[in-house]
Scaffold this active site. Structure first.
Site, PDB file in Angstrom:
ATOM      1  N   THR A 179      15.344  65.676  26.505  1.00  0.00           N
ATOM      2  CA  THR A 179      16.923  65.060  25.433  1.00  0.00           C
ATOM      3  C   THR A 179      17.640  66.586  25.165  1.00  0.00           C
ATOM      4  O   THR A 179      17.671  67.505  25.581  1.00  0.00           O
ATOM      5  CB  THR A 179      16.038  65.457  23.463  1.00  0.00           C
ATOM      6  OG1 THR A 179      16.924  65.574  22.701  1.00  0.00           O
ATOM      7  CG2 THR A 179      15.262  66.989  23.574  1.00  0.00           C
ATOM      8  N   ASP A 180      18.558  65.514  25.204  1.00  0.00           N
ATOM      9  CA  ASP A 180      20.068  66.668  25.376  1.00  0.00           C
ATOM     10  C   ASP A 180      20.356  67.871  23.638  1.00  0.00           C
ATOM     11  O   ASP A 180      20.848  68.812  23.797  1.00  0.00           O
ATOM     12  CB  ASP A 180      21.229  66.044  24.629  1.00  0.00           C
ATOM     13  CG  ASP A 180      21.623  65.186  22.982  1.00  0.00           C
ATOM     14  OD1 ASP A 180      20.298  65.562  22.416  1.00  0.00           O
ATOM     15  OD2 ASP A 180      22.511  64.432  22.994  1.00  0.00           O
ATOM     16  N   GLU A 181      18.908  67.867  23.160  1.00  0.00           N
ATOM     17  CA  GLU A 181      18.650  68.567  21.666  1.00  0.00           C
ATOM     18  C   GLU A 181      18.769  69.742  22.684  1.00  0.00           C
ATOM     19  O   GLU A 181      18.337  71.580  22.079  1.00  0.00           O
ATOM     20  CB  GLU A 181      17.871  68.704  20.809  1.00  0.00           C
ATOM     21  CG  GLU A 181      18.502  67.199  20.207  1.00  0.00           C
ATOM     22  CD  GLU A 181      17.516  66.875  19.099  1.00  0.00           C
ATOM     23  OE1 GLU A 181      16.897  67.785  18.046  1.00  0.00           O
ATOM     24  OE2 GLU A 181      17.609  65.328  18.661  1.00  0.00           O
ATOM     25  N   TYR A 205      11.491  71.475  17.390  1.00  0.00           N
ATOM     26  CA  TYR A 205      11.008  70.197  18.378  1.00  0.00           C
ATOM     27  C   TYR A 205      11.988  70.540  19.261  1.00  0.00           C
ATOM     28  O   TYR A 205      11.180  70.529  20.709  1.00  0.00           O
ATOM     29  CB  TYR A 205      11.474  69.120  17.825  1.00  0.00           C
ATOM     30  CG  TYR A 205      12.263  67.949  18.557  1.00  0.00           C
ATOM     31  CD1 TYR A 205      11.235  67.185  19.249  1.00  0.00           C
ATOM     32  CD2 TYR A 205      13.602  67.383  18.764  1.00  0.00           C
ATOM     33  CE1 TYR A 205      11.664  65.937  20.057  1.00  0.00           C
ATOM     34  CE2 TYR A 205      13.605  66.422  19.632  1.00  0.00           C
ATOM     35  CZ  TYR A 205      12.824  65.924  20.448  1.00  0.00           C
ATOM     36  OH  TYR A 205      13.081  64.712  21.086  1.00  0.00           O
ATOM     37  N   LYS A 227      10.499  70.926  23.807  1.00  0.00           N
ATOM     38  CA  LYS A 227      10.762  69.744  24.528  1.00  0.00           C
ATOM     39  C   LYS A 227      11.743  70.514  25.839  1.00  0.00           C
ATOM     40  O   LYS A 227      11.706  70.148  26.926  1.00  0.00           O
ATOM     41  CB  LYS A 227      12.161  69.465  24.136  1.00  0.00           C
ATOM     42  CG  LYS A 227      11.693  67.979  23.537  1.00  0.00           C
ATOM     43  CD  LYS A 227      10.834  67.195  24.178  1.00  0.00           C
ATOM     44  CE  LYS A 227      11.109  65.989  24.775  1.00  0.00           C
ATOM     45  NZ  LYS A 227      10.211  64.894  25.506  1.00  0.00           N
TER      46      LYS A 227
HETATM   47  P1  NAD Z   1       8.337  58.096  19.165  1.00  0.00           P
HETATM   48  O1  NAD Z   1       7.741  58.958  18.460  1.00  0.00           O
HETATM   49  O2  NAD Z   1       8.682  57.293  18.347  1.00  0.00           O
HETATM   50  O3  NAD Z   1       6.984  57.694  20.001  1.00  0.00           O
HETATM   51  C1  NAD Z   1       6.415  58.887  20.305  1.00  0.00           C
HETATM   52  C2  NAD Z   1       5.114  57.954  20.963  1.00  0.00           C
HETATM   53  O4  NAD Z   1       4.289  60.053  21.415  1.00  0.00           O
HETATM   54  C3  NAD Z   1       4.549  57.779  19.901  1.00  0.00           C
HETATM   55  O5  NAD Z   1       4.322  56.233  20.115  1.00  0.00           O
HETATM   56  C4  NAD Z   1       3.532  58.822  19.427  1.00  0.00           C
HETATM   57  O6  NAD Z   1       2.117  57.526  19.687  1.00  0.00           O
HETATM   58  C5  NAD Z   1       3.309  59.390  21.359  1.00  0.00           C
HETATM   59  N1  NAD Z   1       2.354  60.306  21.189  1.00  0.00           N
HETATM   60  C6  NAD Z   1       2.598  61.762  20.728  1.00  0.00           C
HETATM   61  N2  NAD Z   1       1.846  62.415  20.669  1.00  0.00           N
HETATM   62  C7  NAD Z   1       0.565  62.282  21.660  1.00  0.00           C
HETATM   63  C8  NAD Z   1      -0.006  62.813  22.976  1.00  0.00           C
HETATM   64  N3  NAD Z   1       0.051  63.773  22.075  1.00  0.00           N
HETATM   65  N4  NAD Z   1      -0.563  61.847  23.596  1.00  0.00           N
HETATM   66  C9  NAD Z   1      -0.091  60.699  23.995  1.00  0.00           C
HETATM   67  N5  NAD Z   1       0.636  59.838  23.048  1.00  0.00           N
HETATM   68  C10 NAD Z   1       1.502  60.819  21.955  1.00  0.00           C
HETATM   69  O7  NAD Z   1       9.596  59.062  19.680  1.00  0.00           O
HETATM   70  P2  NAD Z   1      10.694  58.858  20.877  1.00  0.00           P
HETATM   71  O8  NAD Z   1      11.703  58.416  19.615  1.00  0.00           O
HETATM   72  O9  NAD Z   1      10.612  56.589  21.169  1.00  0.00           O
HETATM   73  O10 NAD Z   1      10.978  59.112  21.844  1.00  0.00           O
HETATM   74  C11 NAD Z   1      10.048  59.378  22.644  1.00  0.00           C
HETATM   75  C12 NAD Z   1      10.919  60.208  23.865  1.00  0.00           C
HETATM   76  O11 NAD Z   1      12.355  61.020  23.944  1.00  0.00           O
HETATM   77  C13 NAD Z   1      10.239  61.762  23.452  1.00  0.00           C
HETATM   78  O12 NAD Z   1      10.121  62.356  24.315  1.00  0.00           O
HETATM   79  C14 NAD Z   1      11.793  62.022  22.621  1.00  0.00           C
HETATM   80  O13 NAD Z   1      11.878  63.563  22.560  1.00  0.00           O
HETATM   81  C15 NAD Z   1      12.580  61.520  23.530  1.00  0.00           C
HETATM   82  N6  NAD Z   1      14.091  61.778  22.914  1.00  0.00           N
HETATM   83  C16 NAD Z   1      14.531  61.155  22.268  1.00  0.00           C
HETATM   84  C17 NAD Z   1      15.685  60.527  21.795  1.00  0.00           C
HETATM   85  C18 NAD Z   1      15.205  59.875  20.504  1.00  0.00           C
HETATM   86  O14 NAD Z   1      16.958  59.448  20.211  1.00  0.00           O
HETATM   87  N7  NAD Z   1      14.712  59.049  19.823  1.00  0.00           N
HETATM   88  C19 NAD Z   1      16.513  61.264  22.207  1.00  0.00           C
HETATM   89  C20 NAD Z   1      16.181  61.743  23.309  1.00  0.00           C
HETATM   90  C21 NAD Z   1      15.011  62.099  24.109  1.00  0.00           C
HETATM   91  P1  TYD Z   2      17.263  62.388  13.085  1.00  0.00           P
HETATM   92  O1  TYD Z   2      17.450  61.254  13.460  1.00  0.00           O
HETATM   93  O2  TYD Z   2      16.342  63.035  12.498  1.00  0.00           O
HETATM   94  O3  TYD Z   2      17.613  62.677  15.174  1.00  0.00           O
HETATM   95  P2  TYD Z   2      18.165  64.053  15.048  1.00  0.00           P
HETATM   96  O4  TYD Z   2      17.621  65.411  14.171  1.00  0.00           O
HETATM   97  O5  TYD Z   2      17.202  64.251  16.469  1.00  0.00           O
HETATM   98  O6  TYD Z   2      19.149  64.553  15.993  1.00  0.00           O
HETATM   99  O7  TYD Z   2      19.055  62.812  12.085  1.00  0.00           O
HETATM  100  C1  TYD Z   2      19.963  62.400  12.314  1.00  0.00           C
HETATM  101  C2  TYD Z   2      20.856  63.415  12.117  1.00  0.00           C
HETATM  102  O8  TYD Z   2      21.216  63.114  10.875  1.00  0.00           O
HETATM  103  C3  TYD Z   2      21.041  64.906  11.998  1.00  0.00           C
HETATM  104  O9  TYD Z   2      21.409  65.297  11.920  1.00  0.00           O
HETATM  105  C4  TYD Z   2      19.919  64.973  10.539  1.00  0.00           C
HETATM  106  C5  TYD Z   2      20.525  63.660   9.620  1.00  0.00           C
HETATM  107  N1  TYD Z   2      19.722  62.882   8.862  1.00  0.00           N
HETATM  108  C6  TYD Z   2      20.299  62.955   7.766  1.00  0.00           C
HETATM  109  O10 TYD Z   2      21.039  62.820   6.487  1.00  0.00           O
HETATM  110  N2  TYD Z   2      19.326  62.798   5.937  1.00  0.00           N
HETATM  111  C7  TYD Z   2      18.045  62.235   6.873  1.00  0.00           C
HETATM  112  O11 TYD Z   2      17.537  61.399   5.935  1.00  0.00           O
HETATM  113  C8  TYD Z   2      17.694  62.223   8.425  1.00  0.00           C
HETATM  114  C9  TYD Z   2      16.277  61.733   8.750  1.00  0.00           C
HETATM  115  C10 TYD Z   2      18.291  62.931   9.067  1.00  0.00           C
END
Ligand code: NAD
Ligand code: TYD
Length: 349
Positions: free
Chosen positions: A140-142, A165, A169
């Site tokens: 992630t970019d985080e 988190y 990562k």
């Molecule tokens: P999500 O929480 O929707 O999905 C995560 C999945 O992983 C779920 O299906 C969960 O059941 C499974 N999981 C959790 N723990 C597990 C374990 N111990 N063993 C097997 N499976 C397990 O998350 P997402 O938003 O789809 O993110 C997927 C990936 O992308 C993550 O690695 C996250 O760090 C990365 N990512 C997400 C975002 C975003 O904006 N959502 C951005 C950048 C990177």
């Molecule tokens: P989020 O979707 O949790 O992603 P991330 O923290 O990984 O960027 O949050 C996106 C942005 O929105 C973050 O700055 C936190 C803010 N946020 C709110 O203001 N209210 C909310 O209820 C949530 C879930 C997030």
């Protein structure tokens, strides 16, 4: 025929990725594994559950025995590790599971992949042989932490994660690259910005605001709402990962950004206006501890080296996303009521 192991396949991005890959590469076999935590929902893959090129195993990536059995059964060409605990707010309340799943779980997968890579028929323990299993870590970019005004993070930027988190990562990225350097396992990493799109669990900003808006519930905005995220459509992310798997350079890291920085409050207002609701629903609440002010990702490398570009404009993508949630209220209701968990408990025990 290639065999692709996708972990976290029942989550938001993993399920979109599996659908994308089955469509794009109809001759690939996809093995999906997922622990089915609260964030994993097999209903996300209902449309492809009978596809003969898809198999699902309920498995925790920390369970070494089970992961090794899966690797013993299939000869895997690519591992794409999406499985993770992914929500910053939860990581602040319960960091332990973030460290065990995101770091130790990744290590279990790396060990299994390393073993298969060494056993690959063409490999003969030759460290220069690069055609066995390829391990792709979804980061992630985080991991870069908060960006100052005008600053954009490249793949060379230092890692300064702020939350448990993002620290977990960053830890997984380090371990994956150490496995490459020490054992020669082929590894790539991608660091994407915030994704939006269908099937996102409604704890994250965009689906939470859409759903609360639909139900006329208060819309929680943390702090002053001026924090900035760089939003990317999930399908553009999936296409980027596909390109990295096939053309990415072993050992390389690729940023995948939306080139679309928005303040949270502007997103909230855009959703309110699209749904024809009132700004009176906005509810400013206490800020998140350690809240990163701004994320900004420089995607020049993947654009110039692999020819990736975005297909979705944010305006159109967000409208389509809102329509998707409106048209899939059954999916939403089963999550809000908790019924989605009963669905998989009856299917998978
Ligand atoms: P999500 O929480 O929707 O999905 C995560 C999945 O992983 C779920 O299906 C969960 O059941 C499974 N999981 C959790 N723990 C597990 C374990 N111990 N063993 C097997 N499976 C397990 O998350 P997402 O938003 O789809 O993110 C997927 C990936 O992308 C993550 O690695 C996250 O760090 C990365 N990512 C997400 C975002 C975003 O904006 N959502 C951005 C950048 C990177
Ligand atoms: P989020 O979707 O949790 O992603 P991330 O923290 O990984 O960027 O949050 C996106 C942005 O929105 C973050 O700055 C936190 C803010 N946020 C709110 O203001 N209210 C909310 O209820 C949530 C879930 C997030």
């Amino acid at each position: 025929m290639k065999t692709l192991l996708v972990t976290g396949g029942c989550g938001f991005i993993g399920s979109n990725f599996i659908r994308y890959m089955l469509d794009k590469h109809p001759d690939y076999m996809i093995i999906g594994i997922d622990a089915l935590t609260y964030a994993g929902n097999p209903e996300n893959l209902k449309s492809i559950e009978d596809n003969p090129n898809y198999r699902f195993f309920r498995a925790d990536i920390r369970n070494r025995n089970m992961i090794e059995q899966i690797f013993a059964f299939y000869t895997i060409d690519y591992v794409v590790n999406f499985a993770a605990e992914s929500h910053v707010d939860r990581s602040i309340k319960e960091p332990d599971v973030f460290l065990t799943t995101n770091i130790l779980g990744t290590q279990v997968l790396l060990d299994a992949a390393k073993r298969q890579w060494r056993l690959h028929p063409g490999n003969k323990y030759d460290r220069s042989y690069r055609d066995g299993v390829r391990f792709h870590q979804i980061s992630t970019d985080e991991v870069y932490g908060s960006a100052d005004d005008g600053e954009k993070f490249t793949e060379e930027s230092p890692l300064r994660p702020s939350s448990p988190y993002s620290a977990s990562k960053a830890g997984a990225d380090m371990v994956a690259m150490a496995y490459r350097r020490t054992y020669g396992l082929p590894v790539t990493i991608s660091r994407s910005s915030n994704n939006y799109g269908p099937y996102q669990f409604p704890e994250k900003l965009i689906p939470l605001i859409i759903i609360n808006c639909i139900y006329d519930r208060p819309l929680p905005v943390y702090g002053d709402g001026l924090q900035i995220r760089d939003w990317l459509h999930v399908n553009d992310h999936c296409r980027a990962v596909d390109m990295i798997l096939h053309s990415g350079k072993d050992g390389d890291i690729y940023n995948i950004g939306g080139d679309n920085e928005k303040a949270n409050i502007d997103i909230v207002k855009q959703i309110i206006h699209t749904l024809g609701k009132s700004e009176e629903l906005i509810n400013y609440v206490e800020d998140r501890p350690g809240h990163d002010r701004r994320y900004a990702t420089d995607s020049t490398k993947i654009e110039t080296q692999l020819g990736w570009s975005r297909n979705h404009s944010f305006e159109q993508g967000l409208e389509e996303c809102i329509s998707w949630y409106l048209n899939n209220m059954g999916w939403v209701k089963r999550i809000v009521s908790g019924e989605y968990r009963r669905y998989f408990e009856t299917m998978y025990g």
